[in-house]
Design a protein around this motif. Structure first.
Motif, PDB file in Angstrom:
ATOM      1  N   SER A 133     -46.671  -8.135  36.244  1.00  0.00           N
ATOM      2  CA  SER A 133     -45.293  -8.618  36.297  1.00  0.00           C
ATOM      3  C   SER A 133     -45.240 -10.141  36.160  1.00  0.00           C
ATOM      4  CB  SER A 133     -44.649  -8.210  37.630  1.00  0.00           C
ATOM      5  OG  SER A 133     -43.429  -8.895  37.822  1.00  0.00           O
ATOM      6  N   PRO A 134     -44.200 -10.661  35.524  1.00  0.00           N
ATOM      7  CA  PRO A 134     -44.053 -12.118  35.444  1.00  0.00           C
ATOM      8  C   PRO A 134     -43.716 -12.741  36.807  1.00  0.00           C
ATOM      9  CG  PRO A 134     -42.127 -11.022  34.517  1.00  0.00           C
ATOM     10  CD  PRO A 134     -43.150  -9.961  34.760  1.00  0.00           C
ATOM     11  N   TYR A 135     -43.315 -11.919  37.768  1.00  0.00           N
ATOM     12  CA  TYR A 135     -43.001 -12.441  39.094  1.00  0.00           C
ATOM     13  C   TYR A 135     -44.304 -12.620  39.886  1.00  0.00           C
ATOM     14  CZ  TYR A 135     -38.417 -10.457  37.828  1.00  0.00           C
ATOM     15  OH  TYR A 135     -37.246 -10.120  37.182  1.00  0.00           O
ATOM     16  N   GLN A 136     -44.765 -13.841  39.943  1.00  0.00           N
ATOM     17  CA  GLN A 136     -45.993 -14.135  40.682  1.00  0.00           C
ATOM     18  C   GLN A 136     -45.713 -14.343  42.167  1.00  0.00           C
ATOM     19  OE1 GLN A 136     -49.222 -14.183  39.415  1.00  0.00           O
ATOM     20  NE2 GLN A 136     -48.222 -13.334  37.583  1.00  0.00           N
ATOM     21  N   ALA A 137     -44.511 -14.768  42.472  1.00  0.00           N
ATOM     22  CA  ALA A 137     -44.121 -15.036  43.856  1.00  0.00           C
ATOM     23  C   ALA A 137     -42.663 -14.647  44.040  1.00  0.00           C
ATOM     24  CB  ALA A 137     -44.341 -16.508  44.186  1.00  0.00           C
ATOM     25  N   LEU A 138     -42.235 -14.567  45.296  1.00  0.00           N
ATOM     26  CA  LEU A 138     -40.860 -14.163  45.581  1.00  0.00           C
ATOM     27  C   LEU A 138     -39.854 -15.120  44.951  1.00  0.00           C
ATOM     28  CD1 LEU A 138     -39.108 -12.096  47.101  1.00  0.00           C
ATOM     29  CD2 LEU A 138     -39.163 -13.639  49.075  1.00  0.00           C
ATOM     30  N   GLU A 139     -40.191 -16.388  44.907  1.00  0.00           N
ATOM     31  CA  GLU A 139     -39.267 -17.369  44.323  1.00  0.00           C
ATOM     32  C   GLU A 139     -39.012 -17.106  42.841  1.00  0.00           C
ATOM     33  OE1 GLU A 139     -42.616 -20.873  43.470  1.00  0.00           O
ATOM     34  OE2 GLU A 139     -41.243 -21.040  45.179  1.00  0.00           O
ATOM     35  N   ASP A 140     -39.976 -16.527  42.148  1.00  0.00           N
ATOM     36  CA  ASP A 140     -39.790 -16.193  40.729  1.00  0.00           C
ATOM     37  C   ASP A 140     -38.739 -15.097  40.580  1.00  0.00           C
ATOM     38  OD1 ASP A 140     -41.854 -17.978  40.082  1.00  0.00           O
ATOM     39  OD2 ASP A 140     -43.371 -16.407  40.273  1.00  0.00           O
ATOM     40  N   LEU A 141     -38.826 -14.087  41.446  1.00  0.00           N
ATOM     41  CA  LEU A 141     -37.851 -12.992  41.400  1.00  0.00           C
ATOM     42  C   LEU A 141     -36.455 -13.510  41.745  1.00  0.00           C
ATOM     43  CD1 LEU A 141     -38.272  -9.397  42.677  1.00  0.00           C
ATOM     44  CD2 LEU A 141     -36.364 -10.746  43.562  1.00  0.00           C
ATOM     45  N   ILE A 142     -36.364 -14.346  42.755  1.00  0.00           N
ATOM     46  CA  ILE A 142     -35.061 -14.896  43.152  1.00  0.00           C
ATOM     47  C   ILE A 142     -34.459 -15.727  42.025  1.00  0.00           C
ATOM     48  CG2 ILE A 142     -33.916 -16.499  44.743  1.00  0.00           C
ATOM     49  CD1 ILE A 142     -35.910 -15.584  46.895  1.00  0.00           C
ATOM     50  N   ALA A 143     -35.276 -16.532  41.374  1.00  0.00           N
ATOM     51  CA  ALA A 143     -34.783 -17.376  40.280  1.00  0.00           C
ATOM     52  C   ALA A 143     -34.230 -16.539  39.141  1.00  0.00           C
ATOM     53  CB  ALA A 143     -35.910 -18.284  39.782  1.00  0.00           C
ATOM     54  N   ASP A 144     -34.921 -15.461  38.799  1.00  0.00           N
ATOM     55  CA  ASP A 144     -34.457 -14.584  37.719  1.00  0.00           C
ATOM     56  C   ASP A 144     -33.152 -13.902  38.109  1.00  0.00           C
ATOM     57  OD1 ASP A 144     -34.401 -13.143  35.327  1.00  0.00           O
ATOM     58  OD2 ASP A 144     -35.658 -11.526  36.133  1.00  0.00           O
ATOM     59  N   ALA A 145     -33.074 -13.448  39.367  1.00  0.00           N
ATOM     60  CA  ALA A 145     -31.856 -12.774  39.832  1.00  0.00           C
ATOM     61  C   ALA A 145     -30.664 -13.720  39.827  1.00  0.00           C
ATOM     62  CB  ALA A 145     -32.083 -12.206  41.223  1.00  0.00           C
TER      63      ALA A 145
END
Length: 318
Positions: A133-145
């Motif tokens: 997944s491109p989400y390496q950390a929780l902050e990556d997922l939050i940024a995309d959302a």
């Protein structure tokens, strides 16, 4: 003759008293039926099976696991108080199920009908992604959302479940909007995640334990990091007050005597304190919880308030 009768009466009375005293000390003196209100193979069943040999070793009697599936547990819980309240029938219970189900509709029981005597573990909520997944950390997922409101899809086990309530709470805390996609169970939710049908999964630490290197957990809903995943941060570390998941414990019929309820609570507390049992549970991805009969009312009130608030905000309750 009168003296002989008096002696006989005294002997019989003493024997009865001794039998009563022995009976009180001997609980349990036969097998205990442990009803799981789901089918076999799920986490409720697995954790009950873990308890079995420890119960036998410590107390000399069998825990006989049986199943009464239906209605997401509601069929069993609705029948619990019609069963014998003698301590020889116990039933597995799950949160948030026993709070949300009766709050949504008439399911044949209320939360207050459930006479819980011990909560022994929970499967902590976790955000799970595939290893690539491109989400390496929780902050990556939050940024995309945040950049793409509603476009980030997340699988989970069912509606109005621990996964669903976690998604609702986290979206609010993080100021994001994700799309929750319910599946029939954690297995199906995990398959959807692995098959790239969704971008991430609201799962549990048990998913990380079962899937190994195929997945990556971005955060876990625990007070401290799980011993099995020392590199995975907690939500609290990352600034989100999230601790919880799917809680599991046991209940007895409401008319079970208080001393029997306490005896059962103490017995399962002893199992939970056993280092070998704790290791087995942790190795399976579970998190231990130790809430006995004395602390149950406070624990249940806190969980009920939390679940009802989240479910109400999400429009899950009428």
């Amino acid at each position: 003759m009168l003296r002989l009768k008096s002696v006989k009466t005294l002997v019989i009375a003493s024997a009865v008293s001794l039998a009563a005293a022995t009976g009180a000390l001997a609980f349990p003196d036969k097998a205990i039926e442990y009803i799981i209100p789901f089918g076999p193979g799920g986490e409720s069943d697995i954790s009950a099976r873990f308890q079995q040999p420890f119960f036998k070793d410590k107390f000399g009697q069998d825990l006989v696991v049986s199943y009464k599936p239906g209605g997401g547990g509601a069929v069993g819980w609705a029948q619990l108080n019609s069963m014998a309240g003698d301590g020889y029938t116990i039933m597995g219970i799950n949160l948030p199920h026993i709070v949300i189900q009766p709050a949504q509709k008439d399911v044949g029981y209320t939360t207050e009908d459930i006479n819980a005597f011990y909560m022994f573990h929970y499967t902590p909520d976790a955000i799970v992604v595939t290893a690539d997944s491109p989400y390496q950390a929780l902050e990556d997922l939050i940024a995309d959302a945040k950049a793409n409101p509603g476009a980030l899809t997340m699988s989970g086990s069912g509606k109005a479940t621990a996964n669903h309530l976690a998604q609702i709470r986290f979206d609010k805390m993080a100021g994001i909007k994700t799309t929750y996609v319910p599946f029939k169970g954690t297995g199906a939710s995990t398959t959807a995640n692995l098959g790239k049908q969704v971008k991430a999964q609201w799962g549990y630490t048990t998913v990380g334990a079962a899937q190994g290197d195929a997945v990556r957990m971005l955060a876990v809903a625990m007070e401290e990091r799980h011993p099995l995943f020392p590199d995975v941060p907690t939500f609290k570390e990352l600034g989100f007050e999230m601790v919880g998941g799917a809680y599991r414990g046991m209940a007895v019929p409401k008319d079970t005597p208080a001393d029997t309820v306490k005896a059962l609570s103490d017995m399962f507390g002893e199992i939970n304190a056993d280092e070998a049992f704790r290791k087995q549970m942790l190795d399976g991805g579970f998190a231990l919880l130790d809430v006995g009969a004395d602390g149950m009312a406070e624990f249940m009130k806190a969980r009920k308030d939390e679940y009802v608030e989240a479910a109400t905000e999400a429009g899950l309750l009428n």
